[in-house]
Each structure stands twice: as structure tokens, then as C-alpha cells.
Design an enzyme around this catalytic site. Sequence first.
Site, PDB file in Angstrom:
ATOM      1  N   ASN A 236       5.736 -85.684  18.607  1.00 27.09           N
ATOM      2  CA  ASN A 236       6.709 -86.481  17.852  1.00 27.09           C
ATOM      3  C   ASN A 236       6.124 -87.853  17.544  1.00 27.09           C
ATOM      4  O   ASN A 236       4.979 -88.130  17.879  1.00 27.09           O
ATOM      5  CB  ASN A 236       8.027 -86.591  18.630  1.00 27.09           C
ATOM      6  CG  ASN A 236       7.797 -87.213  19.997  1.00 27.09           C
ATOM      7  OD1 ASN A 236       7.366 -88.345  20.112  1.00 27.09           O
ATOM      8  ND2 ASN A 236       8.050 -86.438  21.048  1.00 27.09           N
TER       9      ASN A 236
ATOM     10  N   ASP B  65      11.167 -81.522  23.581  1.00 29.30           N
ATOM     11  CA  ASP B  65      12.197 -80.653  24.161  1.00 29.30           C
ATOM     12  C   ASP B  65      11.741 -79.206  24.236  1.00 29.30           C
ATOM     13  O   ASP B  65      12.217 -78.446  25.072  1.00 29.30           O
ATOM     14  CB  ASP B  65      13.486 -80.751  23.327  1.00 29.30           C
ATOM     15  CG  ASP B  65      14.144 -82.111  23.508  1.00 29.30           C
ATOM     16  OD1 ASP B  65      14.054 -82.654  24.631  1.00 29.30           O
ATOM     17  OD2 ASP B  65      14.713 -82.646  22.534  1.00 29.30           O
TER      18      ASP B  65
ATOM     19  N   LYS C  66      -8.123 -69.971  18.009  1.00 26.77           N
ATOM     20  CA  LYS C  66      -7.469 -70.591  16.853  1.00 26.77           C
ATOM     21  C   LYS C  66      -6.704 -69.524  16.060  1.00 26.77           C
ATOM     22  O   LYS C  66      -7.272 -68.452  15.752  1.00 26.77           O
ATOM     23  CB  LYS C  66      -8.551 -71.238  15.979  1.00 26.77           C
ATOM     24  CG  LYS C  66      -7.990 -71.937  14.770  1.00 26.77           C
ATOM     25  CD  LYS C  66      -9.100 -72.530  13.928  1.00 26.77           C
ATOM     26  CE  LYS C  66      -8.528 -73.031  12.614  1.00 26.77           C
ATOM     27  NZ  LYS C  66      -9.564 -73.437  11.691  1.00 26.77           N
TER      28      LYS C  66
ATOM     29  N   PHE D  25      16.503 -93.647  27.741  1.00 29.50           N
ATOM     30  CA  PHE D  25      16.480 -94.134  26.361  1.00 29.50           C
ATOM     31  C   PHE D  25      17.063 -93.038  25.476  1.00 29.50           C
ATOM     32  O   PHE D  25      16.847 -91.855  25.737  1.00 29.50           O
ATOM     33  CB  PHE D  25      15.046 -94.451  25.921  1.00 29.50           C
ATOM     34  CG  PHE D  25      14.643 -95.863  26.229  1.00 29.50           C
ATOM     35  CD1 PHE D  25      14.320 -96.231  27.532  1.00 29.50           C
ATOM     36  CD2 PHE D  25      14.586 -96.831  25.229  1.00 29.50           C
ATOM     37  CE1 PHE D  25      13.955 -97.535  27.838  1.00 29.50           C
ATOM     38  CE2 PHE D  25      14.221 -98.141  25.525  1.00 29.50           C
ATOM     39  CZ  PHE D  25      13.907 -98.498  26.821  1.00 29.50           C
TER      40      PHE D  25
ATOM     41  N   LYS E  35      24.643 -88.408  27.294  1.00 30.40           N
ATOM     42  CA  LYS E  35      23.410 -88.347  28.117  1.00 30.40           C
ATOM     43  C   LYS E  35      23.569 -89.137  29.403  1.00 30.40           C
ATOM     44  O   LYS E  35      23.091 -88.726  30.462  1.00 30.40           O
ATOM     45  CB  LYS E  35      22.219 -88.889  27.318  1.00 30.40           C
ATOM     46  CG  LYS E  35      21.747 -87.897  26.306  1.00 30.40           C
ATOM     47  CD  LYS E  35      20.755 -88.475  25.343  1.00 30.40           C
ATOM     48  CE  LYS E  35      20.668 -87.550  24.136  1.00 30.40           C
ATOM     49  NZ  LYS E  35      19.900 -88.080  23.052  1.00 30.40           N
TER      50      LYS E  35
ATOM     51  N   LYS F 177      23.052 -86.767  32.551  1.00 34.32           N
ATOM     52  CA  LYS F 177      21.797 -86.953  33.303  1.00 34.32           C
ATOM     53  C   LYS F 177      21.992 -87.878  34.506  1.00 34.32           C
ATOM     54  O   LYS F 177      21.031 -88.257  35.155  1.00 34.32           O
ATOM     55  CB  LYS F 177      20.703 -87.491  32.368  1.00 34.32           C
ATOM     56  CG  LYS F 177      20.454 -86.574  31.166  1.00 34.32           C
ATOM     57  CD  LYS F 177      19.220 -86.966  30.380  1.00 34.32           C
ATOM     58  CE  LYS F 177      19.159 -86.206  29.066  1.00 34.32           C
ATOM     59  NZ  LYS F 177      17.820 -86.066  28.516  1.00 34.32           N
TER      60      LYS F 177
HETATM   61  O1  C5P Z   1      18.164 -85.660  25.612  1.00 34.45           O
HETATM   62  P1  C5P Z   1      17.277 -86.692  25.058  1.00 34.45           P
HETATM   63  O2  C5P Z   1      15.868 -86.232  24.879  1.00 34.45           O
HETATM   64  O3  C5P Z   1      17.743 -87.364  23.813  1.00 34.45           O
HETATM   65  O4  C5P Z   1      17.312 -87.838  26.183  1.00 34.45           O
HETATM   66  C1  C5P Z   1      16.498 -88.946  26.135  1.00 34.45           C
HETATM   67  C2  C5P Z   1      16.160 -89.423  27.520  1.00 34.45           C
HETATM   68  O5  C5P Z   1      15.846 -88.319  28.377  1.00 34.45           O
HETATM   69  C3  C5P Z   1      14.894 -90.265  27.513  1.00 34.45           C
HETATM   70  O6  C5P Z   1      15.040 -91.254  28.508  1.00 34.45           O
HETATM   71  C4  C5P Z   1      13.801 -89.257  27.812  1.00 34.45           C
HETATM   72  O7  C5P Z   1      12.666 -89.885  28.405  1.00 34.45           O
HETATM   73  C5  C5P Z   1      14.479 -88.306  28.755  1.00 34.45           C
HETATM   74  N1  C5P Z   1      13.996 -86.908  28.657  1.00 34.45           N
HETATM   75  C6  C5P Z   1      13.342 -86.333  29.737  1.00 34.45           C
HETATM   76  N2  C5P Z   1      12.914 -85.038  29.665  1.00 34.45           N
HETATM   77  C7  C5P Z   1      13.128 -84.294  28.556  1.00 34.45           C
HETATM   78  C8  C5P Z   1      13.780 -84.857  27.456  1.00 34.45           C
HETATM   79  C9  C5P Z   1      14.205 -86.172  27.537  1.00 34.45           C
HETATM   80  O8  C5P Z   1      13.145 -87.000  30.745  1.00 34.45           O
HETATM   81  N3  C5P Z   1      12.692 -83.053  28.510  1.00 34.45           N
END
Ligand code: C5P
Length: 400
Positions: free
Chosen positions: A209, A278, A288, A321, A335, A339
Site C-alpha cells: 500500500n 489486510d 515467476k 491509527f 476500531k 481492538k
Molecule cells: O482495521 P484497520 O486496518 O483500519 O486498523 C488500523 C489499525 O490497526 C492501525 O493501527 C494498524 O496498524 C492496525 N492493524 C494491525 N494489523 C492488521 C491491520 C491493522 O495491527 N492486520
Amino acid sequence: MLAGQHIILGVTGGIAVYKAVELCRLFVKAGAQVRVVMTEAAKQFVTPLTFQTISKQPVYDRLFIGSERFSVEHVGLAQEADLFVIAPATANTLGKIANGIADNLLTTTLMAAKCPILLAPAMNTNMYENPLQQANLKKLAAVGYHFVGPEQGELACGDQGRGRMSEPQAIFTAACQLLLADPFWQGKHVLVTAGPTREAIDPIRFLTNRSSGKMGYAVAEVAALLGADVTLISGPVDLMPPPGVKTIMVTTAQEMYDAVTAHFPAVDVVVKAAAVADYRPLRQCKQKIKKGNELNLVLVQNPDILAELGRQKQQQILVGFAAETDNLRENAEKKLIQKKLDLIVANNVLQEGAGFAADTNIIQIFYRNGEEKQFPKMTKHQVAREVLNAVKELKNNPVS
Ligand code: C5P
């Protein structure tokens, strides 16, 4: 980062004066108000006009103006200073201040100063090793003067050895440490993640990304300047590791998960600024992938590192974040709860000045008790300070 700070930059006469110009620029760029005081010898190397232009302030160089007027500027200058830096500090000036001599505007102002004093010596190795010089340096250290350098290397006279003035960035970091050190952060262990992750498709291609890592690197740098013990776990980025930060480079989300969970039990604060992918391809081709008509990639979900930390959480403060493109509040609050975060820093990446690669960000902080704080556009270093301040406030006044 240094907004509101008053710094006196004392410049004495050595060839390293040209590096003091860059140091002045770094202070000004960080928001400090810089007053430059030059000795007569310093003016032989660089004119006051250079420092005046960079600092946007008049340069101070004379104790006596005309034949009768005696300037008392030194007292006022010294009183308003938060930090006094002498770079370069020559053997002559070090010798004078160690022995209480105040015979020019610089040494006189220094004698009137009550703020911390940082000295960046610069001289020939033999001069540096001279027992009288060494005795002077010991004397200055014993009364609480701070030093940065000198470094080993090639000297202006062609000799090799100790005596080179430290680089402007190293002096800047030492100055920031003196200005920003906060007892709250001493002994606190802060874990920061930054940057994107890369999920391989085949040996050549990967999914990733737009994260630049700038936000997380700024948090790690500022936390270290405040005095914390900082570990940065970073995905692949194009940035230099911040000074004084233990930096661990990883590539995939799974590697970041392993590194973060291994460090988690021993930390006090986690700031997860990384943009973790994700999804990853279910299978990574060993060879390849060749061109064909259609290619179907099957993606599986990566572990959510922060959600796992939320489950394991004991005493730690968890900061997430949320980079969003829509429904900022709703997504951030979801979130925060899901979380089990203590606070979440949200920004709309589509807003001008808040994107991934920008040096600025526009944030809102959401708390568990429903409180929220909105901030104007700030540099990522200012954002880092605000986020760390929010953590400090939360530790001092916990909310349920
Ligand atoms: O769910 P989302 O990706 O938008 O959430 C963002 C937050 O979750 C960020 O702080 C990111 O570092 C963390 N994150 C994580 N592991 C993932 C996806 C996001 O720790 N697989």
C-alpha cells in the site's frame, strides 16, 4: 517540534562554522527562535549576514557599540534562552569559559545564562589531547555543561584523529534531547510500528500500500527525544532509522506480528502507525508467474496484530491509527472498541495535507469515554508530540 523554544547559537572561529549554518537551519525549521552570537574570529569564516538570513533575526556580535555605549543585550538574551549551544566551540572559547573569562559578547552572555548549555568542540587532535584542554573539558562537565562530540575523522589541517565537530544532525538531536526530555518518559518502553507490509505473489511481485512510514518514524523519533526507550518495527520504507531508536526491519504482516508480539509483554505503550496489509496471497508461486489470459489471485486474511494486542493487553496503553476515506468517526470508534484500544488517531487520507506520503497530517483523536479532540494541519512531528502527550495525559488520568 521546537515551537516556542528560544535557542542561543554561539558561533566561534573554526572551519566548522560552515556546519553551524546548517545547524541553525535545522533549529529554525523545527520551529525554534534562534539568536546567533558570533565571535570576531567566527566572522572571518562566515559573515553575520548568512546567519541573519537563516535565523531571520539580527546577529549579535559586539559588547561595545561605538565608543561609549555598552550593550546589555547579553543579560536579556541569556534570560530568555531555553538552551545555549556553542557550535563550533574552539579550544580558545572552551578555555575561556572553563576559567570564568567573559571578554566578548558570547562568553559574557554564556556567563549570564541559567539554561542548559551544549558544547560542540572542534579543534585539531593535538589541541584536543592537550592536558590543559582535557582539564578544561573535565571542569566544564563537572559543573553540568553538556557535550556532543568531537568525532574521529579527517580534520581541516589534513590530520586524522579526534577533533572534528559533530554533524549538524547529531548536534540537533542532542539539543532536542535537552529541550524535550520529560521525566514521565524516562524508563518507559514505547513500541512503534511503521510503514507498509509486502505480501509476495511470486519472487518478483508483491501486494502493498501507499504508506511511507513517515508518521510512525516521527512518533519513534519524538518518543526517543522525550527520553523513552523506543523500539521501532518497520516495514519496507525509504527512511533513515531515527537516532537512538532500536529499529527492526520486517517485510510481511506475519513477520510484523511475530516481532510485535515478542516485544509486547515488556512494553508500556504501543503506537501502531503501520499500514498492515489486510490480505496476502494464499499461495506464493516459487517461480515467476508467466503471462496468460486470466490470473486469479486467492487472498487470505492476515492476522490483525492490534486486535491480538488488545486481547493480550495488561498494563499497556494501546494507540491505533485509522486512515480512512469515509465515515471517519464511525470507523475509528468501531476500531477503538473492537481492538480494545485506549485511543485512536484518525485521519481522512483524501484530505489535502493528510495523505500517506505528505509531511503533514490532519488528525482527530478518539478516546474510549467518547471524548474526541480535533487538531489543525500539523507536521508529522507535531502530530507525534500531540499523540504522545495524549498518552501521557491518559496515563496520568486514566479513563474507564
Ligand atoms: O482495521 P484497520 O486496518 O483500519 O486498523 C488500523 C489499525 O490497526 C492501525 O493501527 C494498524 O496498524 C492496525 N492493524 C494491525 N494489523 C492488521 C491491520 C491493522 O495491527 N492486520
